[in-house]
Design a protein around this motif. Structure first.
Motif, PDB file in Angstrom:
ATOM      1  N   GLY A 178       7.375  -5.728  -3.650  1.00  0.00           N
ATOM      2  CA  GLY A 178       5.825  -5.879  -3.126  1.00  0.00           C
ATOM      3  C   GLY A 178       5.792  -6.636  -2.122  1.00  0.00           C
ATOM      4  N   ILE A 179       4.382  -7.363  -1.239  1.00  0.00           N
ATOM      5  CA  ILE A 179       4.101  -7.674  -0.533  1.00  0.00           C
ATOM      6  C   ILE A 179       5.098  -8.985  -0.068  1.00  0.00           C
ATOM      7  N   GLY A 180       5.302  -9.853  -0.929  1.00  0.00           N
ATOM      8  CA  GLY A 180       6.507 -10.598  -0.979  1.00  0.00           C
ATOM      9  C   GLY A 180       5.859 -12.211  -0.261  1.00  0.00           C
ATOM     10  N   ILE A 181       6.081 -13.342  -0.519  1.00  0.00           N
ATOM     11  CA  ILE A 181       4.987 -14.183   0.373  1.00  0.00           C
ATOM     12  C   ILE A 181       5.914 -15.167   1.554  1.00  0.00           C
ATOM     13  N   ALA A 182       5.411 -15.590   2.071  1.00  0.00           N
ATOM     14  CA  ALA A 182       5.266 -16.657   2.936  1.00  0.00           C
ATOM     15  C   ALA A 182       6.713 -17.259   2.766  1.00  0.00           C
ATOM     16  N   PRO A 224       1.051  -0.993  -0.058  1.00  0.00           N
ATOM     17  CA  PRO A 224       0.218   0.183  -0.177  1.00  0.00           C
ATOM     18  C   PRO A 224       0.699   0.983   0.154  1.00  0.00           C
ATOM     19  N   ASP A 225       0.569   2.221  -0.961  1.00  0.00           N
ATOM     20  CA  ASP A 225       1.337   3.711  -1.195  1.00  0.00           C
ATOM     21  C   ASP A 225       2.637   3.245  -1.172  1.00  0.00           C
ATOM     22  N   VAL A 226       3.261   2.555  -1.884  1.00  0.00           N
ATOM     23  CA  VAL A 226       4.295   2.294  -2.457  1.00  0.00           C
ATOM     24  C   VAL A 226       4.707   1.921  -3.743  1.00  0.00           C
ATOM     25  N   ASN A 227       5.024   3.006  -4.993  1.00  0.00           N
ATOM     26  CA  ASN A 227       4.433   2.463  -5.993  1.00  0.00           C
ATOM     27  C   ASN A 227       5.825   1.460  -6.344  1.00  0.00           C
ATOM     28  N   PRO A 228       4.772   0.713  -7.100  1.00  0.00           N
ATOM     29  CA  PRO A 228       6.028  -0.966  -7.838  1.00  0.00           C
ATOM     30  C   PRO A 228       7.092  -0.355  -9.029  1.00  0.00           C
ATOM     31  N   GLU A 229       7.595  -1.201  -8.475  1.00  0.00           N
ATOM     32  CA  GLU A 229       9.028  -1.507  -9.436  1.00  0.00           C
ATOM     33  C   GLU A 229       9.577  -2.807 -10.064  1.00  0.00           C
ATOM     34  N   ILE A 267       5.205 -23.469 -18.703  1.00  0.00           N
ATOM     35  CA  ILE A 267       5.881 -23.051 -20.024  1.00  0.00           C
ATOM     36  C   ILE A 267       6.776 -23.338 -20.153  1.00  0.00           C
ATOM     37  N   VAL A 268       7.446 -22.770 -18.658  1.00  0.00           N
ATOM     38  CA  VAL A 268       8.865 -23.174 -18.370  1.00  0.00           C
ATOM     39  C   VAL A 268       9.270 -24.505 -18.950  1.00  0.00           C
ATOM     40  N   GLU A 269       8.976 -25.509 -18.076  1.00  0.00           N
ATOM     41  CA  GLU A 269       9.350 -26.535 -18.318  1.00  0.00           C
ATOM     42  C   GLU A 269       9.171 -27.229 -19.452  1.00  0.00           C
ATOM     43  N   SER A 270       8.201 -27.021 -20.468  1.00  0.00           N
ATOM     44  CA  SER A 270       8.092 -27.645 -21.909  1.00  0.00           C
ATOM     45  C   SER A 270       8.975 -27.564 -22.936  1.00  0.00           C
ATOM     46  N   LEU A 271       9.923 -26.047 -22.218  1.00  0.00           N
ATOM     47  CA  LEU A 271      11.014 -25.741 -22.833  1.00  0.00           C
ATOM     48  C   LEU A 271      12.066 -26.318 -22.466  1.00  0.00           C
ATOM     49  N   GLY A 272      12.358 -26.673 -21.563  1.00  0.00           N
ATOM     50  CA  GLY A 272      13.705 -27.864 -20.782  1.00  0.00           C
ATOM     51  C   GLY A 272      13.893 -26.920 -19.526  1.00  0.00           C
ATOM     52  N   GLY A 273      13.302 -25.534 -18.682  1.00  0.00           N
ATOM     53  CA  GLY A 273      14.070 -25.259 -17.487  1.00  0.00           C
ATOM     54  C   GLY A 273      13.403 -25.388 -16.133  1.00  0.00           C
ATOM     55  N   GLN A 274      13.880 -24.199 -15.164  1.00  0.00           N
ATOM     56  CA  GLN A 274      13.326 -24.417 -14.263  1.00  0.00           C
ATOM     57  C   GLN A 274      13.286 -23.597 -14.050  1.00  0.00           C
ATOM     58  N   ILE A 275      11.563 -22.991 -12.882  1.00  0.00           N
ATOM     59  CA  ILE A 275      11.328 -21.691 -12.434  1.00  0.00           C
ATOM     60  C   ILE A 275      11.453 -22.160 -10.863  1.00  0.00           C
ATOM     61  N   TRP A 276      11.857 -20.819  -9.915  1.00  0.00           N
ATOM     62  CA  TRP A 276      11.723 -20.669  -8.649  1.00  0.00           C
ATOM     63  C   TRP A 276      11.806 -19.170  -8.156  1.00  0.00           C
ATOM     64  N   PHE A 277      11.824 -19.196  -6.655  1.00  0.00           N
ATOM     65  CA  PHE A 277      11.198 -17.868  -6.237  1.00  0.00           C
ATOM     66  C   PHE A 277      12.106 -18.087  -4.848  1.00  0.00           C
ATOM     67  N   GLU A 278      12.443 -16.303  -4.417  1.00  0.00           N
ATOM     68  CA  GLU A 278      12.883 -16.000  -3.217  1.00  0.00           C
ATOM     69  C   GLU A 278      12.123 -15.114  -2.883  1.00  0.00           C
ATOM     70  N   SER A 279      11.808 -14.907  -1.530  1.00  0.00           N
ATOM     71  CA  SER A 279      11.046 -14.189  -0.807  1.00  0.00           C
ATOM     72  C   SER A 279      11.483 -13.879   0.727  1.00  0.00           C
ATOM     73  N   GLU A 280      11.345 -12.389   1.023  1.00  0.00           N
ATOM     74  CA  GLU A 280      10.730 -11.739   2.445  1.00  0.00           C
ATOM     75  C   GLU A 280      10.033 -11.285   2.291  1.00  0.00           C
ATOM     76  N   ILE A 281       8.861 -11.851   3.192  1.00  0.00           N
ATOM     77  CA  ILE A 281       7.868 -10.287   3.535  1.00  0.00           C
ATOM     78  C   ILE A 281       7.976  -9.067   3.788  1.00  0.00           C
ATOM     79  N   HIS A 282       6.944  -8.527   3.123  1.00  0.00           N
ATOM     80  CA  HIS A 282       6.891  -6.893   3.342  1.00  0.00           C
ATOM     81  C   HIS A 282       8.432  -5.957   2.497  1.00  0.00           C
ATOM     82  N   LYS A 283       9.136  -7.320   1.864  1.00  0.00           N
ATOM     83  CA  LYS A 283      10.130  -6.997   1.644  1.00  0.00           C
ATOM     84  C   LYS A 283      10.518  -7.354  -0.085  1.00  0.00           C
ATOM     85  N   GLY A 284       9.348  -8.198  -0.820  1.00  0.00           N
ATOM     86  CA  GLY A 284       9.306  -7.915  -2.414  1.00  0.00           C
ATOM     87  C   GLY A 284       9.643  -9.520  -2.803  1.00  0.00           C
TER      88      GLY A 284
END
Length: 587
Positions: free
Chosen positions: A524-528, A493-498, A561-578
């Motif tokens: 953004g808000i991050g993922i637990a 909230p009240d933060v322009n997304p980048e 889509i990524v796995e059909s191309l032969g790749g992988q997808i994952w993420f790293e996140s912290e709450i309220h830090k993006g």
């Protein structure tokens, strides 16, 4: 000179005898192999002869194997360093000098149809045992031991074998007597050499004594010449008084004559001595020449022995290297053969599974299409009825009823959207056409398409110098667009997304393959962490629809889509830090 020739002849004779003995040993082993009948357990294309322990016999057997076959099979000769190494051999040969326990060897080859040939072992301890007598070999056969291993011999081989322990003992006694005689001959030759060396030393001492005697005689002759000079002086004095010295002259004349005779005798003795000394010198010179000649020949023999020894060591090393190399190649060949068989089976299995998967995928596509089509019809009916009820009975329905109608209408619309998304999800990854995609141009198109959302939320999207990749443009567009939309949607909230998009090259996997690794980072808000396991599952939502709209299928789209191309997808996140999403595409 004679002694040197004798020693050379003895050495040459011993060398020739040893070569004949080695050749006859190899021929004997080949002849025994031909006249022996084995079981049917050996299926090797080669007839295998193993030599147990370090033994020069392996060289003779290999040389003969180049010229002869056994049982119409090529002969292969191998070396066994220890009893536990014995395997897959038709014949095993070992000598008593190698100190192998014969019972241990027999136990190792039991029930393998392997013939054991030994040399110089005790009577009746082996299958076939041989002993060397002069340049020939005699042998004895243990038929009972051979039959227990399913091996038998030709009648002629049995007929000529030693049949009793007494004959065997007599052979060993004859061999020992021959060895004793040979040692006596060598001892006599060595004693003769010592006597010759002693004679040469005595001759050197005699020559030294005669040289001293000659020096003494020369001194005596010089003294006599001095006396003659004195006599001559006395004669000149007496001439002055001739008349007074006639008697003295006569005496002097007699003395001079006697001294002249004595001088002549001494001169003759000196001449004889010189002649004898010269003869001694000639003999000594000849003896010195003979000694030098003997030393030269002895050095030549030593050099020849050293050269032969070096050649033998080199040949042994070469044979060992060849055996090891053949063993390694043999082992690698069979390992490769087994691996190819396994790979072929796996390829056949994969090929079979691919047909099964293709059939299943086709069934799933048909099911998804039929399901979506059949589900859409009742939804369309429900939506139409709701619209009719709202238009025809809006005056008769209260506010609660109208609210329920609106709720049913929105639920029908969401269900229609989910069905469309599910149908689109089932079609992902089916595109086999891959083209070169400039990611910079692709993101430029995406930012134009979502320009309203960017403007409404005052979002900032940053990227530069992205690579050109191979894939389906529509599908890759869906990956980037879903990740950017999520970054804008789940802003604080009240933060322009980048949103910052970068890339790098990485290598991983069993074959060290190269990939483009893209990173899409937001503020953004991050993922637990507790939601990490279900974030890419289809229709999974982490927030209520009142907070954030959507069906929860976007990240599932990206993963497929990524796995059909032969790749992988994952993420790293912290709450309220993006959050930073990573995905890879093969280069």
């Amino acid at each position: 000179m004679l002694l040197c020739l004798m020693a050379t002849q003895v050495y040459a004779q011993n060398t020739d005898n040893e070569q004949v003995k080695r050749l006859k040993r190899a021929i004997f082993i080949f002849n025994v192999a031909e006249q022996t009948f084995y079981g049917n357990t050996h299926t090797d294309l080669n007839f295998v002869i193993g030599v147990l322990g370090k033994d020069r016999t392996i060289i003779d057997l290999k040389s003969l194997a180049l010229k002869r076959k056994i049982k119409d099979k090529p002969v292969k000769v191998i070396s066994f360093n220890s009893v536990k190494d014995i395997e897959n051999a038709d014949i095993v040969y070992t000598n008593y000098e190698n100190n192998f326990d014969i019972s241990y060897v027999l136990n190792k080859i039991s029930s393998d149809n392997t013939l054991l040939i030994t040399e110089n072992y005790p009577y009746n301890s082996s299958m076939i045992n041989i002993v060397n007598v002069g340049n020939d070999f005699q042998y004895e056969i243990n038929e009972k031991l051979m039959l227990s291993n399913n091996i038998s011999t030709h009648y002629n081989l049995q007929k000529n074998a030693i049949s009793s322990i007494e004959k065997w003992k007599q052979l060993f006694q004859n061999s020992e007597n021959t060895l004793v005689k040979t040692k006596d001959k060598l001892s006599k030759v060595e004693n003769h050499v010592k006597l010759k060396d002693q004679e040469i030393e005595n001759q050197k001492k005699t020559i030294g004594t005669k040289e001293n005697l000659l020096k003494n005689k020369n001194k005596s002759l010089a003294n006599q010449k001095s006396e003659i000079n004195e006599l001559i002086s006395l004669t000149e004095l007496q001439e002055k008084k001739y008349s007074e010295k006639l008697i003295i002259e006569s005496d002097l004349e007699q003395r001079i004559l006697k001294q002249i005779d004595s001088l002549k005798n001494k001169q003759e003795q000196i001449t004889l001595s010189n002649s004898e000394i010269e003869k001694q010198r000639i003999v000594l010179a000849k003896q010195k020449e003979e000694i030098l000649d003997k030393e030269t020949k002895a050095n030549a023999i030593n050099e020849k022995l050293n050269t032969q020894r070096t050649i033998n060591y080199l040949l042994l090393a070469l044979v060992i290297f060849a055996v090891v190399l053949v063993w390694i190649l043999f082992k690698n060949y069979y390992a490769t053969k087994r691996l190819n068989t396994v790979l072929k089976e796996k390829n056949n299995k994969i090929y079979s599974q691919s047909f099964t998967l293709a059939s299943k995928n086709k069934e799933l596509e048909e099911f998804a299409y039929i399901t979506s089509h059949d589900l859409k019809e009742p939804l369309a009916t429900i939506s139409g009825l709701i619209a009719l009820l709202k238009d025809d009975y809006k005056d008769q329905l209260d506010d609660d009823a109208m609210t329920s109608m609106e709720f049913i209408d929105k639920s029908s619309e969401r269900m229609r959207t989910q069905i469309d998304d599910l149908l689109e999800y089932s079609k992902l990854g089916k595109s086999k056409e891959k083209t070169a995609i400039d990611c910079n141009d692709l993101l430029g198109e995406i930012t134009l398409d979502i320009a309203n959302a960017i403007t409404r939320f005052n979002a900032k999207i940053t990227y530069e110098n992205l690579p050109t990749v191979m894939g389906s443009k529509v599908e890759l567009r869906g990956v980037f667009q879903n990740l950017i939309n999520n970054a804008i949607k789940f802003k604080k909230p009240d933060v322009n997304p980048e949103v910052v998009i970068t890339f790098k090259t990485v290598t991983y996997g069993p074959q060290n393959s190269s990939f483009w690794q893209f990173e899409v980072a937001d503020n953004g808000i991050g993922i637990a962490q507790k939601h990490k396991s279900k974030i890419f599952s289809i229709f999974q939502r982490l927030h209520s629809r009142e907070e954030y709209e959507g069906t929860g299928i976007g990240l599932s789209f990206c993963k497929k889509i990524v796995e059909s191309l032969g790749g992988q997808i994952w993420f790293e996140s912290e709450i309220h830090k993006g959050t930073t999403f990573f995905f890879t595409i093969p280069k």
